[in-house]
Design a protein around this motif. Structure first.
Motif, short mmCIF file in Angstrom:
data_model
loop_
_atom_site.label_atom_id
_atom_site.label_comp_id
_atom_site.label_asym_id
_atom_site.label_seq_id
_atom_site.Cartn_x
_atom_site.Cartn_y
_atom_site.Cartn_z
N ILE A 247 -5.38 41.58 -31.28
CA ILE A 247 -6.44 41.14 -30.36
C ILE A 247 -7.80 41.19 -31.06
CG2 ILE A 247 -7.71 41.80 -28.26
CD1 ILE A 247 -5.00 42.62 -27.02
N PHE A 248 -8.06 42.30 -31.77
CA PHE A 248 -9.34 42.42 -32.48
C PHE A 248 -9.48 41.32 -33.54
CE2 PHE A 248 -11.88 43.99 -36.05
CZ PHE A 248 -13.08 44.21 -35.40
N THR A 249 -8.43 41.12 -34.33
CA THR A 249 -8.48 40.09 -35.38
C THR A 249 -8.72 38.71 -34.79
OG1 THR A 249 -6.94 41.43 -36.67
CG2 THR A 249 -7.22 39.13 -37.37
N ALA A 250 -8.03 38.42 -33.67
CA ALA A 250 -8.21 37.12 -33.00
C ALA A 250 -9.66 36.94 -32.55
CB ALA A 250 -7.27 37.03 -31.81
N LEU A 251 -10.23 38.01 -31.98
CA LEU A 251 -11.63 37.92 -31.52
C LEU A 251 -12.57 37.67 -32.70
CD1 LEU A 251 -13.76 38.16 -29.27
CD2 LEU A 251 -13.79 40.63 -29.65
N MET A 252 -12.32 38.36 -33.82
CA MET A 252 -13.19 38.17 -34.99
C MET A 252 -13.13 36.74 -35.51
SD MET A 252 -14.95 40.85 -35.61
CE MET A 252 -14.97 41.09 -33.84
N ILE A 253 -11.91 36.16 -35.52
CA ILE A 253 -11.76 34.76 -35.98
C ILE A 253 -12.54 33.82 -35.05
CG2 ILE A 253 -10.09 32.87 -36.26
CD1 ILE A 253 -8.04 35.11 -37.11
N LEU A 254 -12.42 34.07 -33.75
CA LEU A 254 -13.13 33.22 -32.77
C LEU A 254 -14.64 33.39 -32.89
CD1 LEU A 254 -10.71 33.78 -29.75
CD2 LEU A 254 -11.11 31.58 -30.90
N MET A 255 -15.09 34.64 -33.12
CA MET A 255 -16.54 34.91 -33.20
C MET A 255 -17.18 34.32 -34.45
SD MET A 255 -17.02 38.77 -31.64
CE MET A 255 -18.84 38.82 -31.76
N GLU A 256 -16.36 34.03 -35.44
CA GLU A 256 -16.92 33.37 -36.63
C GLU A 256 -17.29 31.92 -36.33
OE1 GLU A 256 -14.96 33.97 -40.51
OE2 GLU A 256 -14.16 35.79 -39.59
N LYS A 257 -16.65 31.38 -35.30
CA LYS A 257 -16.86 29.96 -34.97
C LYS A 257 -17.79 29.76 -33.80
CE LYS A 257 -12.38 28.76 -36.81
NZ LYS A 257 -10.97 28.86 -36.41
N ASN B 253 -20.68 39.22 -37.27
CA ASN B 253 -20.30 38.57 -36.00
C ASN B 253 -21.12 39.09 -34.83
OD1 ASN B 253 -18.39 36.94 -37.20
ND2 ASN B 253 -16.66 38.27 -36.71
N LEU B 254 -21.35 40.40 -34.80
CA LEU B 254 -22.15 40.99 -33.72
C LEU B 254 -23.58 40.47 -33.75
CD1 LEU B 254 -20.87 44.71 -33.62
CD2 LEU B 254 -20.26 42.83 -32.07
N ILE B 255 -24.16 40.40 -34.95
CA ILE B 255 -25.53 39.88 -35.10
C ILE B 255 -25.59 38.44 -34.58
CG2 ILE B 255 -27.32 39.18 -36.77
CD1 ILE B 255 -26.48 41.64 -38.47
N ASN B 256 -24.62 37.62 -34.99
CA ASN B 256 -24.62 36.21 -34.59
C ASN B 256 -24.44 36.01 -33.10
OD1 ASN B 256 -25.03 35.46 -37.23
ND2 ASN B 256 -22.87 35.10 -37.66
N SER B 257 -23.84 36.98 -32.41
CA SER B 257 -23.66 36.86 -30.96
C SER B 257 -24.64 37.74 -30.18
CB SER B 257 -22.22 37.24 -30.58
OG SER B 257 -21.34 36.18 -30.85
N ASP B 258 -25.68 38.23 -30.88
CA ASP B 258 -26.68 39.10 -30.24
C ASP B 258 -26.06 40.32 -29.57
OD1 ASP B 258 -29.06 37.85 -30.87
OD2 ASP B 258 -28.86 36.39 -29.25
N ASN C 131 -20.18 31.68 -30.25
CA ASN C 131 -20.82 32.85 -29.66
C ASN C 131 -19.85 33.60 -28.74
OD1 ASN C 131 -22.60 34.49 -27.81
ND2 ASN C 131 -24.18 33.56 -29.09
N PHE C 132 -19.94 34.91 -28.78
CA PHE C 132 -19.08 35.77 -27.96
C PHE C 132 -19.06 35.36 -26.50
CE2 PHE C 132 -18.54 39.51 -25.25
CZ PHE C 132 -17.36 40.05 -25.73
N LYS C 133 -20.24 34.98 -25.98
CA LYS C 133 -20.32 34.68 -24.53
C LYS C 133 -19.56 33.42 -24.14
CE LYS C 133 -24.83 32.34 -24.22
NZ LYS C 133 -25.58 32.53 -25.46
N ASN C 134 -19.18 32.62 -25.12
CA ASN C 134 -18.40 31.41 -24.83
C ASN C 134 -16.90 31.58 -25.10
OD1 ASN C 134 -20.77 29.99 -24.13
ND2 ASN C 134 -21.18 29.62 -26.30
N ILE C 135 -16.48 32.82 -25.34
CA ILE C 135 -15.06 33.09 -25.63
C ILE C 135 -14.40 33.68 -24.39
CG2 ILE C 135 -13.46 34.45 -27.06
CD1 ILE C 135 -15.63 34.35 -29.29
N SER C 136 -13.20 33.19 -24.08
CA SER C 136 -12.48 33.70 -22.90
C SER C 136 -11.33 34.62 -23.32
CB SER C 136 -11.92 32.53 -22.08
OG SER C 136 -10.89 31.90 -22.82
#
Lengths: 180, 180
Positions: free
Chosen positions: A17-27, A103-108, A29-34
């Motif tokens: 789950i964590f790895t999947a989230l990191m891959i998605l966050m590279e592409k 990733n955290l910086i890029n998603s504020d 913003n966190f707020k647009n991920i479900s």
């Protein structure tokens, strides 16, 4: 035996789950991920997600707690909590998590790191910086200053690609830290 | 003469807009506030808003710039930039803006203050802390540490209602700052 299997299985689920989230966050913003996107990418069920987390942000919060726990274990080997090794370990340890920080910086979401740093220093409170008989307020604000300092140095270092070595970073911050 | 009138008028408009935003932010999160709400509350036209700002966040950004400019003027009276007065003025100056800081914390916008602090210290760079011949990196990370430290102390102080006096805060932080 069954419990051990379940524990191992659940650890693998959380890592996926964590790895999947990191891959998605590279592409994006966190707020647009479900949650659905994350579980699909991780190849786990939604039930597996909810066994471990309530909301998406928990993935990061739990992972950061683990990072700080590992850091705590690392520095527990040193008797002097404000020693050079304390500072050096901070940079060498967080370098391993460069992608997460970026990733955290890029998603504020980077202030989550500051919140965890403040909590972490509270638990270390009695061993760092303020060894003498000083007031609760003095300890609180001293810790706040140090946590804020470390956090912001980590941010600037991450933003420039962590190009300075762990040793160079440790040396610069250690010189600022050794008073008191 | 016409220009002076316009300048004064525009200053009043900006103050009305800022005040309206603060009133709204006391009741709800920044991200749920619209430009229409702000202009209606301020009693100004949307055109008046767009003469000064592009987006709602600009109101806060511009106001923070003014706060740091005032602070810069305050401390320009002191020859020693890292003196006690520098620290004392920080707390006495930001106490005046307690409501803004609280509103920013409640809307998760407080890192704007950190960003401005980093920029501010960059501009002060040569006069603070790192007076000797040190590298650009050393200055950069030294400033990052100080800005992060001050920022986080300001956050903790604000969260507890700024109950400690400006003098008490200055004394605690100054002791940490006077090395180098």
């Amino acid at each position: 035996m069954a419990n051990k299997y379940n524990d191992t299985q659940n650890k693998i689920t959380k890592e996926s789950i964590f790895t999947a989230l990191m891959i998605l966050m590279e592409k994006k913003n966190f707020k647009n991920i479900s949650i659905t996107e994350v579980t699909q990418k991780a190849g786990v069920s939604r039930m597996a997600f909810y066994r471990n987390y309530n909301i998406l942000e928990d993935i990061i919060s739990v992972y950061l707690d683990e990072i700080f726990e590992e850091y705590s274990n690392l520095i527990s080997n040193y008797t002097e909590a404000d020693s050079y090794e304390f500072t050096y370990s901070f940079f060498s340890h967080f370098r391993k998590h460069q992608k997460l920080i970026t990733n955290l910086i890029n998603s504020d979401l980077n202030t989550l790191i500051l919140e965890k740093s403040v909590k972490f220093l509270h638990s270390l409170c009695n061993s760092i910086a303020c060894k003498n008989h000083c007031s609760i307020e003095s300890k609180k604000y001293n810790n706040a200053f140090i946590a804020g300092g470390f956090y912001n140095v980590l941010m600037e270092w991450s933003k420039s690609g962590m190009k300075e070595s762990d040793e160079a970073m440790a040396k610069m911050v250690y010189e600022r830290l050794i008073m008191n």
